[in-house]
Scaffold this active site. Structure first.
Site, mmCIF file in Angstrom:
data_model
loop_
_atom_site.group_PDB
_atom_site.id
_atom_site.type_symbol
_atom_site.label_atom_id
_atom_site.label_comp_id
_atom_site.label_asym_id
_atom_site.label_seq_id
_atom_site.Cartn_x
_atom_site.Cartn_y
_atom_site.Cartn_z
ATOM 1 N N LYS A 4 -6.653 6.018 -6.171
ATOM 2 C CA LYS A 4 -6.381 5.684 -4.542
ATOM 3 C C LYS A 4 -6.602 7.587 -4.663
ATOM 4 C CE LYS A 4 -4.264 0.908 -5.048
ATOM 5 N NZ LYS A 4 -3.883 -0.197 -4.479
ATOM 6 N N SER A 14 -1.901 -4.815 -2.600
ATOM 7 C CA SER A 14 -2.325 -3.152 -2.027
ATOM 8 C C SER A 14 -2.377 -3.638 -0.498
ATOM 9 C CB SER A 14 -2.192 -2.236 -2.210
ATOM 10 O OG SER A 14 -3.282 -2.651 -2.506
#
Length: 270
Positions: free
Chosen positions: A218, A175
């Site tokens: 996140k 990611s």
């Protein structure tokens, strides 16, 4: 807190934990999705208060942010700090860890040399190493395609070093692809990206941006350091929209399909 006071034979008139101390426990001692670690820290405080009472310390004991280390020691998690000023080659990514979300700076630098080359450091796992190599190959082909021999000579004449700080912490996963690619692009172009922007997304060799996991964690990590502009893959739009309103509030989120989209946002705020 009332539950643990009761289990340790204490009254509200004997021990109080301030809101600021509680927030510090959560942020510095008990980062996790649940509350087990938080409760364990509260138990530790209550046991310390019992000990102090046994040592003849009477009256109300107030636990504040200032005296918290007396009861819990030094926090295992240090506050995440943002760079005061971004320079070319530095980007801010969002990562998922076993303890939840985290912000992650990625740094790229170039060392003049005859044969070029590329290496990465920062205790990266196999998948993240592969992502960095994809980022390097994509950016090299992209900038050479756009600017010809000028940028091709940059790669031929510079050894490029990509580093992810907090080198003692293992990191893995795909990611950080767009974050690493943007760091390399920023380095080659000699242009800093705008401050207050964080991102996450897997990058393919053809510049597509693929979805990632941990959108909730996140987003929380970004809010913790007061970053309110994010880049997510388009396929994660549904995940973000399903977050509670208090997490989405005040956030400007760009959903991207390609690395070209990332560039438009990172430099121009489009």
């Amino acid at each position: 807190i009332p539950k643990q006071r009761k289990e340790h034979g204490l009254k509200a008139s004997e021990v109080q934990i301030s809101d600021s101390a509680l927030a510090r426990i959560i942020d510095g001692y008990a980062r996790e999705a649940g509350v087990r670690s938080l409760e364990n820290q509260i138990k530790k405080i209550m046991r310390k208060v019992n000990l102090l009472q046994a040592e003849k310390e009477s009256g109300l004991i107030r636990i504040s942010q200032k005296n918290l280390t007396r009861y819990l020691g030094q926090p295992p998690f240090s506050p995440e700090e943002l760079y005061k000023k971004l320079i070319p080659g530095v980007t801010l990514g969002l990562a998922w860890t076993a303890m939840g979300g985290a912000t992650l700076y990625i740094e790229a630098s170039a060392i003049k040399g005859k044969n070029g080359g590329f290496k990465q450091t920062g205790q990266l796992g196999n998948v993240m190493q592969e992502s960095s190599e994809i980022a390097y190959s994509y950016i090299r082909s992209m900038v050479v395609r756009e600017n010809g021999k000028k940028d091709e000579s940059f790669f031929d004449n510079h050894f490029i070093h990509l580093h992810v700080p907090a080198g003692a912490t293992p990191k893995d996963g795909p990611s950080a692809g767009i974050t690493m690619a943007l760091a390399l692009h920023s380095l080659v172009k000699g242009k800093a990206i705008k401050k207050g922007l964080a991102m996450t997304g897997e990058l393919t060799l053809t510049g597509r941006v693929l979805p990632i996991g941990g959108v909730r964690e996140k987003t929380i990590a970004a809010r913790r350091v007061k970053v309110f502009e994010l880049i997510f893959p388009s396929d994660n739009k549904k995940d973000f929209n399903e977050l509670p309103e208090y997490l989405r509030k005040g956030m400007t989120v760009h959903f991207v399909d390609s690395f070209d989209d990332v560039l438009r946002i990172a430099y121009h705020g489009g």
